[in-house]
Structures are given as C-alpha cells and as structure tokens.
Design a protein around this motif. Structure first.
Motif, PDB file in Angstrom:
ATOM      1  N   LEU A 287      15.863 -27.914  -0.733  1.00  0.00           N
ATOM      2  CA  LEU A 287      16.534 -27.114   0.295  1.00  0.00           C
ATOM      3  C   LEU A 287      18.045 -27.219   0.141  1.00  0.00           C
ATOM      4  CD1 LEU A 287      16.375 -25.477   3.004  1.00  0.00           C
ATOM      5  CD2 LEU A 287      16.592 -27.684   4.158  1.00  0.00           C
ATOM      6  N   LYS A 288      18.529 -28.425  -0.092  1.00  0.00           N
ATOM      7  CA  LYS A 288      19.975 -28.617  -0.251  1.00  0.00           C
ATOM      8  C   LYS A 288      20.504 -27.807  -1.433  1.00  0.00           C
ATOM      9  CE  LYS A 288      19.817 -33.293   1.714  1.00  0.00           C
ATOM     10  NZ  LYS A 288      20.012 -34.734   1.450  1.00  0.00           N
ATOM     11  N   GLU A 289      19.718 -27.754  -2.508  1.00  0.00           N
ATOM     12  CA  GLU A 289      20.133 -26.991  -3.687  1.00  0.00           C
ATOM     13  C   GLU A 289      20.158 -25.499  -3.390  1.00  0.00           C
ATOM     14  OE1 GLU A 289      17.403 -28.113  -6.697  1.00  0.00           O
ATOM     15  OE2 GLU A 289      18.098 -30.214  -6.782  1.00  0.00           O
ATOM     16  N   GLN A 290      19.174 -25.008  -2.618  1.00  0.00           N
ATOM     17  CA  GLN A 290      19.140 -23.594  -2.268  1.00  0.00           C
ATOM     18  C   GLN A 290      20.341 -23.210  -1.406  1.00  0.00           C
ATOM     19  OE1 GLN A 290      15.316 -23.122  -0.393  1.00  0.00           O
ATOM     20  NE2 GLN A 290      14.287 -22.619  -2.317  1.00  0.00           N
ATOM     21  N   VAL A 291      20.669 -24.058  -0.455  1.00  0.00           N
ATOM     22  CA  VAL A 291      21.820 -23.791   0.411  1.00  0.00           C
ATOM     23  C   VAL A 291      23.088 -23.717  -0.418  1.00  0.00           C
ATOM     24  CG1 VAL A 291      23.261 -24.734   2.254  1.00  0.00           C
ATOM     25  CG2 VAL A 291      20.770 -24.798   2.468  1.00  0.00           C
ATOM     26  N   ARG A 292      23.195 -24.622  -1.383  1.00  0.00           N
ATOM     27  CA  ARG A 292      24.370 -24.625  -2.257  1.00  0.00           C
ATOM     28  C   ARG A 292      24.397 -23.394  -3.151  1.00  0.00           C
ATOM     29  NH1 ARG A 292      23.351 -28.705  -6.425  1.00  0.00           N
ATOM     30  NH2 ARG A 292      22.275 -26.901  -7.317  1.00  0.00           N
ATOM     31  N   ASP A 293      23.268 -23.084  -3.799  1.00  0.00           N
ATOM     32  CA  ASP A 293      23.225 -21.978  -4.760  1.00  0.00           C
ATOM     33  C   ASP A 293      23.414 -20.623  -4.085  1.00  0.00           C
ATOM     34  OD1 ASP A 293      22.799 -23.858  -6.690  1.00  0.00           O
ATOM     35  OD2 ASP A 293      20.637 -23.514  -6.862  1.00  0.00           O
ATOM     36  N   LEU A 294      22.913 -20.485  -2.858  1.00  0.00           N
ATOM     37  CA  LEU A 294      23.012 -19.213  -2.149  1.00  0.00           C
ATOM     38  C   LEU A 294      24.267 -19.113  -1.287  1.00  0.00           C
ATOM     39  CD1 LEU A 294      19.269 -18.876  -1.033  1.00  0.00           C
ATOM     40  CD2 LEU A 294      20.405 -17.616  -2.868  1.00  0.00           C
ATOM     41  N   ASN A 295      25.076 -20.168  -1.279  1.00  0.00           N
ATOM     42  CA  ASN A 295      26.311 -20.204  -0.486  1.00  0.00           C
ATOM     43  C   ASN A 295      26.057 -19.860   0.979  1.00  0.00           C
ATOM     44  OD1 ASN A 295      28.083 -20.835  -2.676  1.00  0.00           O
ATOM     45  ND2 ASN A 295      27.952 -18.700  -3.360  1.00  0.00           N
ATOM     46  N   LEU A 296      25.012 -20.455   1.540  1.00  0.00           N
ATOM     47  CA  LEU A 296      24.653 -20.176   2.929  1.00  0.00           C
ATOM     48  C   LEU A 296      25.585 -20.920   3.877  1.00  0.00           C
ATOM     49  CD1 LEU A 296      20.749 -20.429   2.702  1.00  0.00           C
ATOM     50  CD2 LEU A 296      22.166 -18.371   2.647  1.00  0.00           C
ATOM     51  N   GLU A 297      26.173 -20.183   4.819  1.00  0.00           N
ATOM     52  CA  GLU A 297      27.061 -20.800   5.802  1.00  0.00           C
ATOM     53  C   GLU A 297      26.276 -21.446   6.930  1.00  0.00           C
ATOM     54  OE1 GLU A 297      29.838 -17.885   7.088  1.00  0.00           O
ATOM     55  OE2 GLU A 297      30.773 -17.639   5.115  1.00  0.00           O
ATOM     56  N   SER A 298      25.094 -20.921   7.210  1.00  0.00           N
ATOM     57  CA  SER A 298      24.238 -21.495   8.245  1.00  0.00           C
ATOM     58  C   SER A 298      22.786 -21.372   7.806  1.00  0.00           C
ATOM     59  CB  SER A 298      24.437 -20.775   9.588  1.00  0.00           C
ATOM     60  OG  SER A 298      24.139 -19.392   9.475  1.00  0.00           O
ATOM     61  N   LEU A 299      21.947 -22.188   8.379  1.00  0.00           N
ATOM     62  CA  LEU A 299      20.551 -22.266   7.970  1.00  0.00           C
ATOM     63  C   LEU A 299      19.657 -21.818   9.122  1.00  0.00           C
ATOM     64  CD1 LEU A 299      18.922 -23.328   5.483  1.00  0.00           C
ATOM     65  CD2 LEU A 299      18.648 -25.452   6.759  1.00  0.00           C
ATOM     66  N   VAL A 300      18.831 -20.794   8.869  1.00  0.00           N
ATOM     67  CA  VAL A 300      17.907 -20.346   9.907  1.00  0.00           C
ATOM     68  C   VAL A 300      16.699 -21.277   9.937  1.00  0.00           C
ATOM     69  CG1 VAL A 300      18.642 -17.941   9.749  1.00  0.00           C
ATOM     70  CG2 VAL A 300      16.725 -18.730   8.352  1.00  0.00           C
ATOM     71  N   TYR A 301      16.029 -21.308  11.060  1.00  0.00           N
ATOM     72  CA  TYR A 301      14.861 -22.173  11.227  1.00  0.00           C
ATOM     73  C   TYR A 301      13.798 -21.872  10.167  1.00  0.00           C
ATOM     74  CZ  TYR A 301      10.277 -23.469  13.051  1.00  0.00           C
ATOM     75  OH  TYR A 301       9.008 -23.948  13.178  1.00  0.00           O
ATOM     76  N   GLY A 302      13.607 -20.570   9.872  1.00  0.00           N
ATOM     77  CA  GLY A 302      12.597 -20.195   8.889  1.00  0.00           C
ATOM     78  C   GLY A 302      12.877 -20.753   7.515  1.00  0.00           C
ATOM     79  N   HIS A 303      14.168 -20.838   7.147  1.00  0.00           N
ATOM     80  CA  HIS A 303      14.513 -21.387   5.837  1.00  0.00           C
ATOM     81  C   HIS A 303      14.314 -22.898   5.826  1.00  0.00           C
ATOM     82  CE1 HIS A 303      17.354 -20.843   2.143  1.00  0.00           C
ATOM     83  NE2 HIS A 303      16.290 -21.566   1.861  1.00  0.00           N
ATOM     84  N   LEU A 304      14.671 -23.544   6.911  1.00  0.00           N
ATOM     85  CA  LEU A 304      14.418 -24.983   7.010  1.00  0.00           C
ATOM     86  C   LEU A 304      12.923 -25.266   6.879  1.00  0.00           C
ATOM     87  CD1 LEU A 304      15.438 -27.869   7.628  1.00  0.00           C
ATOM     88  CD2 LEU A 304      15.100 -27.354  10.056  1.00  0.00           C
ATOM     89  N   GLY A 305      12.118 -24.374   7.472  1.00  0.00           N
ATOM     90  CA  GLY A 305      10.665 -24.561   7.445  1.00  0.00           C
ATOM     91  C   GLY A 305       9.973 -23.953   6.242  1.00  0.00           C
ATOM     92  N   TYR A 306      10.750 -23.528   5.262  1.00  0.00           N
ATOM     93  CA  TYR A 306      10.194 -22.919   4.052  1.00  0.00           C
ATOM     94  C   TYR A 306       9.084 -23.775   3.427  1.00  0.00           C
ATOM     95  CZ  TYR A 306      10.374 -20.651  -0.618  1.00  0.00           C
ATOM     96  OH  TYR A 306      10.060 -19.999  -1.781  1.00  0.00           O
ATOM     97  N   PRO A 307       9.281 -25.090   3.256  1.00  0.00           N
ATOM     98  CA  PRO A 307       8.211 -25.899   2.654  1.00  0.00           C
ATOM     99  C   PRO A 307       6.949 -25.958   3.510  1.00  0.00           C
ATOM    100  CG  PRO A 307      10.312 -27.059   2.594  1.00  0.00           C
ATOM    101  CD  PRO A 307      10.478 -25.902   3.524  1.00  0.00           C
ATOM    102  N   VAL A 308       7.099 -25.785   4.829  1.00  0.00           N
ATOM    103  CA  VAL A 308       5.931 -25.808   5.712  1.00  0.00           C
ATOM    104  C   VAL A 308       5.111 -24.535   5.524  1.00  0.00           C
ATOM    105  CG1 VAL A 308       5.120 -26.115   8.078  1.00  0.00           C
ATOM    106  CG2 VAL A 308       7.262 -27.184   7.341  1.00  0.00           C
ATOM    107  N   LEU A 309       5.795 -23.399   5.441  1.00  0.00           N
ATOM    108  CA  LEU A 309       5.097 -22.150   5.159  1.00  0.00           C
ATOM    109  C   LEU A 309       4.466 -22.202   3.776  1.00  0.00           C
ATOM    110  CD1 LEU A 309       4.269 -19.298   5.887  1.00  0.00           C
ATOM    111  CD2 LEU A 309       6.553 -18.499   5.211  1.00  0.00           C
ATOM    112  N   GLN A 310       5.165 -22.815   2.842  1.00  0.00           N
ATOM    113  CA  GLN A 310       4.609 -22.969   1.499  1.00  0.00           C
ATOM    114  C   GLN A 310       3.351 -23.838   1.543  1.00  0.00           C
ATOM    115  OE1 GLN A 310       6.837 -25.190  -1.674  1.00  0.00           O
ATOM    116  NE2 GLN A 310       6.955 -23.177  -2.622  1.00  0.00           N
ATOM    117  N   ALA A 311       3.365 -24.882   2.354  1.00  0.00           N
ATOM    118  CA  ALA A 311       2.181 -25.724   2.523  1.00  0.00           C
ATOM    119  C   ALA A 311       1.029 -24.921   3.103  1.00  0.00           C
ATOM    120  CB  ALA A 311       2.504 -26.919   3.417  1.00  0.00           C
ATOM    121  N   ALA A 312       1.338 -24.067   4.074  1.00  0.00           N
ATOM    122  CA  ALA A 312       0.307 -23.211   4.659  1.00  0.00           C
ATOM    123  C   ALA A 312      -0.266 -22.259   3.618  1.00  0.00           C
ATOM    124  CB  ALA A 312       0.885 -22.431   5.846  1.00  0.00           C
ATOM    125  N   ASP A 313       0.610 -21.705   2.769  1.00  0.00           N
ATOM    126  CA  ASP A 313       0.152 -20.807   1.708  1.00  0.00           C
ATOM    127  C   ASP A 313      -0.858 -21.508   0.799  1.00  0.00           C
ATOM    128  OD1 ASP A 313       2.001 -18.945   2.661  1.00  0.00           O
ATOM    129  OD2 ASP A 313       3.535 -19.518   1.198  1.00  0.00           O
TER     130      ASP A 313
END
Length: 340
Positions: free
Chosen positions: A118-144
């Motif tokens: 997640l930290k790498e994605q925030v850095r690579d995408l130059n995100l100024e803020s993080l939405v809840y859905g992005h923070l929970g990306y691995p959880v949705l991936q687990a559900a998948d």
C-alpha cells in the motif's frame, strides 16, 4: 491429487499492452493449460475483471464497461479459454461486496496501514490522500480469492504481504466461525512465487504504462509497432552507427530478449558491441519480431471485434458460473456466522 484453484484478475483499463502480456497473460494461459500425466488439469482458473478495484484510484465509470470488453477481447486473443476459465466482472457478483464487508470486521486499520505494498502504491500514484476503499484493497482482494475458494495465489515477491493478509483473514474467520458441518470454511491459500517477465517502457525509464505513453499495445499492427519501436530509447553513448554499443543498457535489446530467437539475438548483441549494427536496423529487426509474435493476437482480436455478441455471451456465461460458486460459498459463510 485434488485440483487446485487460482483466481487472477486485472483492473479494466481497456486495451492491454506488452507489459500485461509478458507480466500476466502468458502465465495465466500456462496455468490454465497445465496438465498432469493422467490428463487432469493442475489448476482450475478463474479470471476476474476487477472493476470494483478500479474505483480505489478513479471514480470515473463512464468507460468501465467498454474498457472491460476491450480487455476481455485481449484476454481471449492471448489464449484465455472461457470453457476452462470463467471470465467475469467483479461488480456483477454481489457476493464480493458482501464478503468484503464481513471480512472488514476481522482486520484492523493499523494492520492495513502497515502493508508495504500500500505504501508503494501511494508513493507511485502520488496520492495526496487515501480513501477507505484503497486502504481496504487487500481485504477486497481477500474476498475475491476466498469467495472462489482459491488455494494458490501466483504472485511476485512484492505481493506476498497481500497474500499474508488473506491468510490472516481466513484463519481469523475460521477461528471465530467454525462451520457446523465442514469445520473450516476457508483454506488458507498458499502464495506461489512466479517469475513475471517485466518489460521496461519505450522511454527506458519505467515499466510500460498507458498513462505514460510508453507502451506497445497487443492490438497494434506492424506499422504502429515499428513507429513506436523507432522512437524507443537506446544506448545514449551509441550516437553513430559505427559506435560500439552496450546491449545491457539498451531498451530495444531488452525487447530482443523476449521476442527475438536466441541465435539471432546473439548475432545482434555481437554486432551491436562491435559497432557493425546501427540502432535503426536493430529497431527494424526488433519491430518485425514483435509484430510476428503479435500477429495471431491481432487476427483473433479482429475476429472478436467483428463478433462482439460472442464476447458478451462469453462474459455472461462466465458470470453465471462465477455466481454459482460465490452463492455456495456465501451460504457456508452465513451458516457459520449464523446470519440471515
């Protein structure tokens, strides 16, 4: 030996490029077609159009369906067989969202914030803020993964932290909610370290990305391929044709490594180092070899584009098969949790 199941997916970004092909699609097709000596398949494979995941970095949904079809056509052209591998949109299987919600209760925000990917994605995408859905990306991936009872997750080493979160969630669910009949609802999937062939972008400075304009699309014809390769970055110290070159730092030679036969590649390397091969001629050879490799995909794409109804039928049939698997899993989950 019991067959194992793999779920893999991509965000629907439209037409795919060579980086997608060498970094994922080739492995998908290989896994799909891998057979045991007795004629049985090693893996059941399911391929996910991850349109929910795409919302974590962009809220624009106007082209989502068209991009999904474009991506699916490239999958089919590359050899994904819908008879063996159901293909489906994440958003059409509502159980993804339901299981994501339930899994969200089993993991803390601090655990997700420690995820190095997640930290790498925030850095690579130059995100100024993080939405809840992005923070929970691995959880949705687990559900998948767990919704389809995935037992193996092919990943590069940098993605192992995501798989570990999936394993933690499965373990915590099983501990809290043992199934009254089956005991365990979810097997903990094992990461399978897979070597992904990464292609640097035409600019030589980063991986291929359509947003950077440094890609060769799988749908590009020979003229377009040559035009793009002609502008690719080469050895900055090889200015004139007769200058000795350094293939190891040349973007074009890295493409030769993937698309040029070994014997021809050895000659190119020798002639480049000696200065007898100029960059223009080298690029012509490289473009021709890439176009040759892409020709079967381009021809299949033309067929599917002319039969778009077949593509949508393949998608709907894949979603029907995925829905049946997802429904059965959620019945087990509700029984274990004693939910309605």
């Amino acid at each position: 030996m019991a067959i194992q199941r793999i779920l893999s997916g991509m965000r629907p970004t439209g037409k795919l490029h060579l980086g997608h092909f060498t970094g994922a699609l080739e492995n998908w097709v290989e896994q799909q077609n891998l057979m045991r000596e007795d004629g049985s398949r090693v893996y059941e494979t399911c391929f996910l159009i991850a349109d929910y995941h795409s919302l974590t970095t962009s809220l624009d949904t106007g082209d989502l369906y068209a991009n999904s079809l474009d991506m699916l056509i490239d999958w089919l052209s590359a050899g994904v067989d819908p008879e063996k591998s159901p293909v489906f949109r994440q958003s059409r299987i509502k159980e993804h969202a339901e299981l994501f919600l339930l899994f969200s209760m089993l993991v803390t925000a601090s655990r997700l914030e420690r995820n190095p990917t997640l930290k790498e994605q925030v850095r690579d995408l130059n995100l100024e803020s993080l939405v809840y859905g992005h923070l929970g990306y691995p959880v949705l991936q687990a559900a998948d993964i767990l919704l389809y009872k995935g037992t193996v997750v092919p990943v590069g080493e940098d993605q192992i932290p995501h798989v570990e979160i999936t394993r933690e969630i499965a373990r915590k669910f099983n501990n809290h909610y043992p199934h009254p009949l089956n005991g365990v609802v979810f097997m903990e999937p094992e990461p399978k370290i897979t070597k992904f062939s990464r292609l640097v972008g035409l600019d030589g400075k980063s991986k291929m990305s359509k947003s950077l304009g440094n890609t060769i699309l799988l749908s590009d014809g020979s003229e377009e391929v040559f035009k793009k390769v002609r502008n690719a970055v080469t050895d900055t110290e090889k200015i004139r044709k007769n200058d000795p070159g350094r293939p190891e730092v040349c973007t074009v030679f890295s493409y030769h490594g993937k698309f040029t036969p070994q014997m021809q590649r050895d000659i190119i390397e020798m002639d480049c180092r000696s200065g007898s091969l100029g960059c223009v001629d080298c690029k012509k050879i490289c473009a021709a070899n890439i176009s040759h490799a892409l020709l079967p995909l381009v021809e299949k794409r033309r067929y599917y584009e002319a039969h778009i109804d077949l593509v949508t039928e393949i998608l709907y049939e894949g979603e029907r098969k995925a829905q049946a698997i997802a429904r059965n899993t959620m019945e087990e989950v509700r029984e274990a949790m004693r939910l309605g």
